[in-house]
Design a protein around this motif. Structure first.
Motif, mmCIF file in Angstrom:
data_model
loop_
_atom_site.group_PDB
_atom_site.id
_atom_site.type_symbol
_atom_site.label_atom_id
_atom_site.label_comp_id
_atom_site.label_asym_id
_atom_site.label_seq_id
_atom_site.Cartn_x
_atom_site.Cartn_y
_atom_site.Cartn_z
ATOM 1 N N SER A 8 -12.380 -3.511 3.650
ATOM 2 C CA SER A 8 -12.086 -2.823 2.672
ATOM 3 C C SER A 8 -13.203 -3.046 1.445
ATOM 4 O O SER A 8 -12.780 -2.986 0.389
ATOM 5 N N ALA A 11 -19.054 -1.215 2.256
ATOM 6 C CA ALA A 11 -19.410 -0.448 3.063
ATOM 7 C C ALA A 11 -17.858 0.638 3.351
ATOM 8 O O ALA A 11 -18.092 1.959 3.575
ATOM 9 N N ARG A 35 -9.894 -11.797 3.790
ATOM 10 C CA ARG A 35 -10.838 -12.641 4.434
ATOM 11 C C ARG A 35 -12.305 -12.093 3.837
ATOM 12 O O ARG A 35 -12.490 -11.095 3.795
ATOM 13 N N SER A 83 -21.034 -8.384 9.551
ATOM 14 C CA SER A 83 -21.825 -7.938 10.818
ATOM 15 C C SER A 83 -21.424 -8.867 11.804
ATOM 16 O O SER A 83 -21.430 -8.273 12.916
ATOM 17 N N GLN A 135 -27.886 5.463 8.011
ATOM 18 C CA GLN A 135 -27.621 6.640 7.466
ATOM 19 C C GLN A 135 -29.116 7.325 7.008
ATOM 20 O O GLN A 135 -29.320 8.618 6.752
HETATM 21 N N1 LIG Z 1 -24.954 1.398 5.433
HETATM 22 C C1 LIG Z 1 -24.797 0.826 4.276
HETATM 23 O O1 LIG Z 1 -25.535 1.183 3.439
HETATM 24 C C2 LIG Z 1 -24.108 -0.585 4.035
HETATM 25 C C3 LIG Z 1 -23.798 -0.929 2.765
HETATM 26 C C4 LIG Z 1 -23.194 -1.912 2.472
HETATM 27 C C5 LIG Z 1 -22.726 -2.828 3.602
HETATM 28 N N2 LIG Z 1 -22.992 -2.381 4.952
HETATM 29 C C6 LIG Z 1 -22.556 -3.122 6.137
HETATM 30 O O2 LIG Z 1 -21.075 -2.996 6.159
HETATM 31 C C7 LIG Z 1 -20.536 -4.320 6.673
HETATM 32 C C8 LIG Z 1 -19.648 -4.757 5.431
HETATM 33 O O3 LIG Z 1 -20.518 -5.089 4.338
HETATM 34 P P1 LIG Z 1 -19.680 -5.138 2.753
HETATM 35 O O4 LIG Z 1 -20.694 -5.139 1.826
HETATM 36 O O5 LIG Z 1 -18.727 -4.054 2.908
HETATM 37 O O6 LIG Z 1 -18.894 -6.483 2.724
HETATM 38 P P2 LIG Z 1 -17.636 -6.827 1.977
HETATM 39 O O7 LIG Z 1 -17.602 -8.358 1.747
HETATM 40 O O8 LIG Z 1 -17.680 -5.964 0.511
HETATM 41 O O9 LIG Z 1 -16.410 -6.080 2.688
HETATM 42 C C9 LIG Z 1 -15.985 -6.934 3.900
HETATM 43 C C10 LIG Z 1 -14.891 -6.365 4.353
HETATM 44 O O10 LIG Z 1 -14.315 -7.027 5.732
HETATM 45 C C11 LIG Z 1 -13.054 -7.842 5.521
HETATM 46 N N3 LIG Z 1 -13.200 -8.830 6.605
HETATM 47 C C12 LIG Z 1 -13.858 -9.998 6.672
HETATM 48 N N4 LIG Z 1 -13.877 -10.824 7.706
HETATM 49 C C13 LIG Z 1 -12.756 -9.942 8.278
HETATM 50 C C14 LIG Z 1 -12.254 -10.033 9.801
HETATM 51 N N5 LIG Z 1 -12.376 -11.210 10.496
HETATM 52 N N6 LIG Z 1 -11.534 -9.129 10.126
HETATM 53 C C15 LIG Z 1 -11.229 -8.143 9.402
HETATM 54 N N7 LIG Z 1 -11.747 -7.955 8.349
HETATM 55 C C16 LIG Z 1 -12.617 -8.744 7.821
HETATM 56 C C17 LIG Z 1 -12.992 -8.163 4.141
HETATM 57 O O11 LIG Z 1 -11.681 -8.556 3.745
HETATM 58 C C18 LIG Z 1 -13.740 -7.097 3.275
HETATM 59 O O12 LIG Z 1 -12.525 -6.398 3.160
HETATM 60 C C19 LIG Z 1 -21.809 -5.276 6.863
HETATM 61 O O13 LIG Z 1 -22.130 -5.405 8.279
HETATM 62 C C20 LIG Z 1 -22.843 -4.629 6.081
HETATM 63 O O14 LIG Z 1 -24.163 -4.783 6.638
HETATM 64 C C21 LIG Z 1 -23.914 -1.381 5.269
#
Ligand SMILES: NC(=O)c1ccc[n+]([C@@H]2O[C@H](COP(=O)([O-])OP(=O)(O)OC[C@H]3O[C@@H](n4cnc5c(N)ncnc54)[C@H](O)[C@@H]3O)[C@@H](O)[C@H]2O)c1
Length: 397
Positions: A8, A11, A35, A83, A135
């Motif tokens: 949440s 991404a 987490r 990731s 994307q």
């Molecule tokens: N395509 C894009 O432009 C883009 C942009 C941002 C992030 N991303 C990718 O998206 C992924 C998340 O990045 P983000 O910036 O959204 O991170 P973030 O820290 O903002 O969000 C991560 C989410 O995952 C949850 N989480 C953490 N560990 C977990 C687990 N073991 N089980 C279930 N939920 C869990 C957290 O509570 C949080 O809601 C990464 O792999 C990142 O590379 C892609």
């Protein structure tokens, strides 16, 4: 298609926006955990955001993917967690016969990604689609370059360069305890660089040899690199250079250049900065041979100086369109698990090259020959050494 989003954060918000906006998608659930993100407790929950800001139907919330899969009627699982958890979540979704959209990169671990690739191939025979977000492949600029290359309009491809020069301060790495770690993220190459690396491979084909360097130069608390570079040789002989950094103030942006015997193009900050193909100016034509033809290939919105599309979610929207078409028609998605595996292997090759100090055979990395190498980020210190016997200063790393 009923969608459940796992995660949440940043991404997940992009996926939620697409799922609410797209008439072919319905956001039915969000797996929200506490987490991973220290900033999270102060942020509104994504389900609230969907209901209050996006004016969408409030999705159900679940504390685990397993709970979401057993409680709700789901077609597509979107994996938007750190990731290093991607392959495990995707495997769980595949075991329940769901289509899967995985945020980039496919994972941080090549062995896990390889196993997922085999499972995705097997699921494909049952009509299940798995795609990994990249994307920027769907930006009109990059799509135009890809089309030109496929049509042979650039002739023999000889070289390319990809550079991703971003600024991410220490607060960014502190905003989630997974950021910058080997276990869950990687550094500038695997997080920020991965989409431009995907474009490099998409344009030039299969890498053959990789020599890489990485360093952590400006961040005090991260494990992986904030600067990484490589020289990559491709199967057709083309040579590319790669640079990814999160230490470039003020966020200079991503740029991919590709060059061939009959044409070249530059995609910068997702726009078509330059395009030239000799076939547009046949021999004898009076038009200047280096003229920028970018406007012939994309609309004015997609060249610098035109109207810049500020909607950061349009790329995700375009890729979801592609994935939905793949699901409905049975064709391969634009970005396959195998594509994403190649990109992860390329980053891993840079890490292996840095760690062992050697040029790395890409096929060996893909095959698992270096899976046991524990990646180490390069040390920044360059020490000028001079001695009376050798007055010329030498540099030792
Ligand atoms: N395509 C894009 O432009 C883009 C942009 C941002 C992030 N991303 C990718 O998206 C992924 C998340 O990045 P983000 O910036 O959204 O991170 P973030 O820290 O903002 O969000 C991560 C989410 O995952 C949850 N989480 C953490 N560990 C977990 C687990 N073991 N089980 C279930 N939920 C869990 C957290 O509570 C949080 O809601 C990464 O792999 C990142 O590379 C892609």
């Amino acid at each position: 298609m009923k969608v459940v989003i796992v995660g949440s954060g940043v991404a997940a918000t992009a996926h939620a926006r697409v799922a609410v906006a797209h008439p072919g998608l319905q956001l039915v659930g969000i797996v929200e955990t506490t987490r991973g993100s220290s900033a999270e407790s102060t942020k509104p929950r994504l389900a609230d955001y969907v209901e209050e800001t996006l004016k969408g139907e409030r999705p159900a919330t679940f504390s685990s993917l397993a709970a979401a899969l057993s409680d709700s009627d789901v077609d597509v699982v979107a994996v938007c967690t750190p990731s290093g958890t991607h392959a495990d979540h995707a495997e769980q979704a595949l075991a329940a016969d769901k289509h899967v959209v995985i945020e980039k990169p496919i994972d941080v671990d090549l062995a896990r990604a390889r196993r997922l690739s085999a499972l995705a191939d097997e699921a494909r025979t049952r009509g299940i689609v798995v795609s990994v977000i990249s994307q920027h492949r769907f930006d009109p600029a990059n799509a135009a370059i890809s089309r030109a290359i496929s049509a042979g309009r650039f002739g023999q491809l000889t070289s390319a360069t990809a550079s991703i020069a971003w600024w991410r301060d220490q607060d960014y790495y502190d905003s989630g305890d997974w950021r910058g770690t080997w276990q869950f993220d990687g550094g500038a190459l695997l997080n920020q660089g991965v989409q431009a690396i995907d474009l490099l491979v998409h344009f030039l084909g299969t890498p053959v040899e990789v020599f890489g360097r990485t360093a952590r130069l400006t961040h005090t608390d991260m494990e992986a690199e904030d600067v990484g570079g490589a020289v990559i040789t491709f199967e057709n002989g083309a040579i590319a250079t790669l640079l990814a950094t999160t230490s470039a103030r003020p966020h200079v942006g991503a740029r991919v250049q590709v060059h061939g015997t009959e044409g070249s193009a530059i995609s910068a900050r997702d726009q078509l900065e330059y395009f030239f193909a000799a076939d547009a100016h046949p021999a004898g034509s009076s038009v200047y041979q280096g003229a920028n033809q970018a406007l012939n290939e994309v609309s004015a919105n997609d060249v610098p100086g035109g109207f810049v599309d500020l909607d950061l979610f349009s790329g995700h929207l375009r890729q979801y369109e592609d994935i939905l078409e793949a699901i409905h028609t049975g064709r391969e998605p634009g970005v396959t698990v195998s594509d994403a595996l190649t990109v992860l292997a390329l980053v891993r090759a840079v890490y292996v090259s840095q760690t062992l100090g050697v040029q790395v055979d890409f096929a060996d990395v893909v095959a698992g020959g270096y899976d046991d190498v524990v990646a180490v980020t390069g040390q920044p210190a360059l020490t000028a050494v001079s001695s009376p016997a050798d007055p010329i200063a030498k540099v030792s790393v």
